[in-house]
Design a protein around this motif. Structure first.
Motif, PDB file in Angstrom:
ATOM      1  N   ALA A 245     -30.552 -44.171 -44.629  1.00 17.95           N
ATOM      2  CA  ALA A 245     -29.499 -44.704 -45.501  1.00 17.95           C
ATOM      3  C   ALA A 245     -29.085 -43.680 -46.554  1.00 17.95           C
ATOM      4  CB  ALA A 245     -29.967 -46.003 -46.153  1.00 17.95           C
ATOM      5  N   ALA A 246     -30.041 -42.969 -47.120  1.00 16.25           N
ATOM      6  CA  ALA A 246     -29.714 -41.948 -48.127  1.00 16.25           C
ATOM      7  C   ALA A 246     -28.887 -40.821 -47.510  1.00 16.25           C
ATOM      8  CB  ALA A 246     -30.983 -41.397 -48.768  1.00 16.25           C
ATOM      9  N   GLU A 247     -29.275 -40.375 -46.326  1.00 16.19           N
ATOM     10  CA  GLU A 247     -28.503 -39.317 -45.648  1.00 16.19           C
ATOM     11  C   GLU A 247     -27.088 -39.785 -45.329  1.00 16.19           C
ATOM     12  OE1 GLU A 247     -30.439 -36.193 -42.934  1.00 16.19           O
ATOM     13  OE2 GLU A 247     -31.395 -38.117 -42.445  1.00 16.19           O
ATOM     14  N   PHE A 248     -26.966 -40.991 -44.820  1.00 20.79           N
ATOM     15  CA  PHE A 248     -25.651 -41.557 -44.527  1.00 20.79           C
ATOM     16  C   PHE A 248     -24.779 -41.580 -45.780  1.00 20.79           C
ATOM     17  CE2 PHE A 248     -22.968 -45.309 -44.823  1.00 20.79           C
ATOM     18  CZ  PHE A 248     -22.148 -45.170 -43.720  1.00 20.79           C
ATOM     19  N   LEU A 249     -25.329 -42.103 -46.867  1.00 21.44           N
ATOM     20  CA  LEU A 249     -24.556 -42.195 -48.112  1.00 21.44           C
ATOM     21  C   LEU A 249     -24.079 -40.814 -48.569  1.00 21.44           C
ATOM     22  CD1 LEU A 249     -26.639 -44.924 -49.931  1.00 21.44           C
ATOM     23  CD2 LEU A 249     -24.236 -45.117 -49.240  1.00 21.44           C
ATOM     24  N   MET A 250     -24.961 -39.825 -48.536  1.00 21.26           N
ATOM     25  CA  MET A 250     -24.552 -38.489 -48.972  1.00 21.26           C
ATOM     26  C   MET A 250     -23.521 -37.878 -48.030  1.00 21.26           C
ATOM     27  SD  MET A 250     -25.410 -37.576 -51.877  1.00 21.26           S
ATOM     28  CE  MET A 250     -24.532 -36.052 -51.619  1.00 21.26           C
ATOM     29  N   ASP A 251     -23.726 -38.017 -46.732  1.00 26.06           N
ATOM     30  CA  ASP A 251     -22.764 -37.448 -45.780  1.00 26.06           C
ATOM     31  C   ASP A 251     -21.376 -38.050 -45.977  1.00 26.06           C
ATOM     32  OD1 ASP A 251     -24.668 -35.781 -44.694  1.00 26.06           O
ATOM     33  OD2 ASP A 251     -25.039 -37.035 -42.931  1.00 26.06           O
ATOM     34  N   TYR A 252     -21.309 -39.358 -46.207  1.00 27.99           N
ATOM     35  CA  TYR A 252     -20.014 -39.990 -46.407  1.00 27.99           C
ATOM     36  C   TYR A 252     -19.435 -39.704 -47.787  1.00 27.99           C
ATOM     37  CZ  TYR A 252     -19.124 -42.148 -41.991  1.00 27.99           C
ATOM     38  OH  TYR A 252     -18.811 -42.333 -40.677  1.00 27.99           O
ATOM     39  N   LEU A 253     -20.286 -39.547 -48.768  1.00 32.13           N
ATOM     40  CA  LEU A 253     -19.777 -39.163 -50.097  1.00 32.13           C
ATOM     41  C   LEU A 253     -19.070 -37.812 -50.032  1.00 32.13           C
ATOM     42  CD1 LEU A 253     -22.629 -40.155 -52.543  1.00 32.13           C
ATOM     43  CD2 LEU A 253     -20.303 -41.026 -52.514  1.00 32.13           C
ATOM     44  N   LYS A 254     -19.654 -36.873 -49.306  1.00 33.22           N
ATOM     45  CA  LYS A 254     -19.076 -35.528 -49.222  1.00 33.22           C
ATOM     46  C   LYS A 254     -17.718 -35.521 -48.536  1.00 33.22           C
ATOM     47  CE  LYS A 254     -20.760 -31.979 -49.990  1.00 33.22           C
ATOM     48  NZ  LYS A 254     -20.551 -31.063 -51.083  1.00 33.22           N
ATOM     49  N   THR A 255     -17.464 -36.493 -47.656  1.00 33.10           N
ATOM     50  CA  THR A 255     -16.220 -36.459 -46.884  1.00 33.10           C
ATOM     51  C   THR A 255     -15.235 -37.564 -47.245  1.00 33.10           C
ATOM     52  OG1 THR A 255     -17.251 -37.767 -45.124  1.00 33.10           O
ATOM     53  CG2 THR A 255     -17.321 -35.361 -44.904  1.00 33.10           C
ATOM     54  N   SER A 256     -15.707 -38.702 -47.723  1.00 34.50           N
ATOM     55  CA  SER A 256     -14.820 -39.847 -47.943  1.00 34.50           C
ATOM     56  C   SER A 256     -14.553 -40.184 -49.397  1.00 34.50           C
ATOM     57  CB  SER A 256     -15.411 -41.090 -47.265  1.00 34.50           C
ATOM     58  OG  SER A 256     -15.511 -40.883 -45.878  1.00 34.50           O
TER      59      SER A 256
END
Length: 152
Positions: free
Chosen positions: A109-120
């Motif tokens: 969940a933490a990785e998902f949140l960071m990956d989407y923060l960087k792009t969305s």
């Protein structure tokens, strides 16, 4: 989950302590704190990173990303803090903390949140150096990291 936008620096340790204190069912807490680097993308010494945003748009998008994380993983709770404004090297920019019964869930969940923060997340970044300011372009590597989470 708490989603917060702010211009002031934050204390990651204090934020996580408040979030996890006395929480039943928590077997794992995963945190990520992103710091402002001391070099611009071109290698020049960075004086500051300037993050601009539209508050309502940014808040709504961060809440949407958080809701998707909750739909994918059984989180006990989570916290997302993102700064805006002028940020100096070494200062925190973003904090993601996920609490769950198991570590694999909290990490994913933490990785998902960071990956989407960087792009969305709708933030526009400028790097301030001795030569002036320049906009920061999106990075293909960030898009590739977020793509791994796509459903389809």
């Amino acid at each position: 989950m708490t989603v917060r936008l702010q211009s002031e620096p934050f204390d990651s340790g204090a934020e996580v302590a408040r979030l996890s204190e006395g929480r039943a069912g928590v077997g794992a807490v995963v945190t990520f704190t992103g710091l402002c680097r001391d070099r611009a993308d071109n290698g020049a010494p960075l004086e500051a990173l300037i993050l601009e945003h539209y508050p309502e748009m940014a808040q709504a998008e961060l809440e949407r990303i958080e809701a998707e994380a909750r739909a994918r993983w059984p989180l006990v709770d989570a916290l997302l803090v993102h700064r805006y404004g002028r940020i100096r090297p070494g200062e925190p920019i973003v904090l993601v903390a996920t609490l769950s019964a198991h570590r694999a869930t909290a990490f994913a969940a933490a990785e998902f949140l960071m990956d989407y923060l960087k792009t969305s997340a709708p933030f526009w970044k400028q790097e301030e150096t001795a030569a002036g300011t320049g906009w920061v372009a999106a990075k293909d590597a960030d898009d590739a990291a977020a793509e791994r989470w796509s459903r389809g």
